[in-house]
Write a protein that holds these residues in place. Sequence first.
Motif, mmCIF file in Angstrom:
data_model
loop_
_atom_site.group_PDB
_atom_site.id
_atom_site.type_symbol
_atom_site.label_atom_id
_atom_site.label_comp_id
_atom_site.label_asym_id
_atom_site.label_seq_id
_atom_site.Cartn_x
_atom_site.Cartn_y
_atom_site.Cartn_z
ATOM 1 N N VAL A 378 5.037 -10.084 -6.486
ATOM 2 C CA VAL A 378 4.996 -8.969 -7.439
ATOM 3 C C VAL A 378 3.563 -8.808 -7.911
ATOM 4 N N LEU A 379 2.973 -7.679 -7.598
ATOM 5 C CA LEU A 379 1.556 -7.450 -7.865
ATOM 6 C C LEU A 379 1.395 -6.062 -8.469
ATOM 7 N N ASP A 380 0.879 -5.991 -9.697
ATOM 8 C CA ASP A 380 0.651 -4.679 -10.286
ATOM 9 C C ASP A 380 -0.525 -4.006 -9.584
ATOM 10 N N HIS A 381 -0.617 -2.705 -9.765
ATOM 11 C CA HIS A 381 -1.625 -1.957 -9.013
ATOM 12 C C HIS A 381 -3.057 -2.347 -9.362
ATOM 13 N N PRO A 409 8.336 -9.677 -1.814
ATOM 14 C CA PRO A 409 8.876 -8.824 -2.884
ATOM 15 C C PRO A 409 9.948 -7.869 -2.388
ATOM 16 N N HIS A 414 5.033 -3.000 -3.755
ATOM 17 C CA HIS A 414 4.327 -4.273 -3.832
ATOM 18 C C HIS A 414 3.955 -4.761 -2.434
ATOM 19 N N TRP A 417 1.056 -2.642 -1.105
ATOM 20 C CA TRP A 417 -0.224 -2.957 -1.743
ATOM 21 C C TRP A 417 -0.819 -4.255 -1.208
#
Length: 584
Positions: A378-381, A409, A414, A417
């Motif tokens: 899980v990686l935010d932008h 994820p 996610h 990205w």
Amino acid sequence: MIIHGSRALSLVRLFRATVVRHDPVVADHTDADLETPLTVDEFMRVFAAQRPDRDWVEAVGRFLPMLDPEQVTGLLTALSRADRRTRVDLARVLAPHLDRGQAAEAAAVVATTKGAAARLAALGCLVDRLPDAERDNAVAAALQRAVKVPAEAHDLIAWAAPYLPAHQLVATLRALATKQVPRMHYQTLRAAVAHLAPDDLDEVLAFLPTIPEEAVRAFALAELAPLLPADRVGTALALARDIGAGIYRARALGGLAPHLQADECAAVVRDALHESLRESELREVVVEVLAPLLDRDQHDTVLTLVAGGDTRTAGLLRCCAPYLDSAQLDRALDLLSDRRFDYLGGEGLPALEPWLSPAQRCRAAADLLARVVRTRGVLDHPSALVLAALAEDLTAAQVDAVVDAASLPYESHHRAWLIAAVLPRLSTAQAVRALEHALGIPDALWRTPVLGDLFPRLDADGRSRVVAFTATIDDPATRVAAVAAFLVHLPLRARDPHLGGALDVAEAIAEPHERAIALARLAAALPAPARDRPLRLAFCAAQGVADRSRRIRALAAVGATLTGTRTELPALRPAIPIVTTDLR
């Protein structure tokens, strides 16, 4: 890629029937039309005849740099068909491209707008190109409206102030001081003070103490500070010290501090920092102003506050990052690597990354990868953008870790990205592994651009797999979008086998909106004159769309290909979902 005559004829007849039924301003199309290249003039005549909406204005903004003055004049007719809000947006987009004659024509239409707020907002976009008499009338109307409706004063004063004599502007500010709520009045002052001469600022300083709201006085003093002559700064400082509420006093002092003598500045900075760190309101605003003036101990104090774990302190790292020394940057990285501070990932790392040493960049990358694994991909932008910025500092093993994480994820974006962040660093073997994960991305709106970005980095077998996979996509529009995504990476001669089938699929799409965009996408992958026929078919299909909004989006797709303003859709971009049937 050859379109058989019988099929083309049947399509054209279908288009003609649909166009006449849904859009009477569009002319019939004949077989000869399909052999005639679509020109910008022809396209703009049809596009300008549509009733504008937000998508229409957005497309116009992209087309404008490619248009000649006559084509821009043709767009002015759309102003009269736009609703109030769209008319303001269109005036704002058109204004930089209008000559004085065109601006006068636009102003004549804008002047008929119902609703003073919309009318004046649109005139404000054109004011610098209006004849003197018309400008004077618009400015006078703006002042009357500002005093009558204080909630709109900020925007009105912002564009009227450069054309007002100082005494009139100050008088308007005085009148508004008793009517506007604090924050709005501060914004109005900020819009006005840049246009005042030093002597006129004395009048502003004189009436500031009469304003009961301390927030207004604080923000006004901070905005006035850079404009004040040296002999007026003392007066402003005294007014700032008279503000009772600590946080508002800190805001005023923070704005004045950079303009004080060194000895006085140090005391003001100390007081302002002390007050700002006590309260969350305006804390970040004050610290951002003070950050260049803080000494090492004071920066340590800010970091200690961040270390307390209050989520409201996250933005302080952004304020202070450019002024931290190496040891303090290490301390900030310590905070971001702590599990308690996972919430800071999206704000803290982007702030620190530009200021890190090579060794710190390697450490930041390792810490970020640990967080990726810990959160199961899980990686935010913002963190994905930092990962992309740090990609050059990753080892081959770390790139492997990112590629592996792309399988974890659940959310498609996610996974997209993660792959996009390390795309330039992928070896052929890693690209093949990334392909496995990209093919498993459930949402085609994210899977399609990732496959297109991976395609040039794959070996022959990997490319064959992408081609084979696109052939299995059931939805025709999605399939064409997937083909268009990899076509641009093939030599021209190698595109023909794929284009033929893709054109057949695109032509068979029943929904004209999707058919138009699919054909426009494919046309973009063709050299002239080979693109003329599919682009003409796309244009015909777009005009046959019954729904106005969809028709505009389809026409915008055609125009983007025609004018060369089509934007790319990389997987790693601001967090806006990709729409395969839109070229934006």
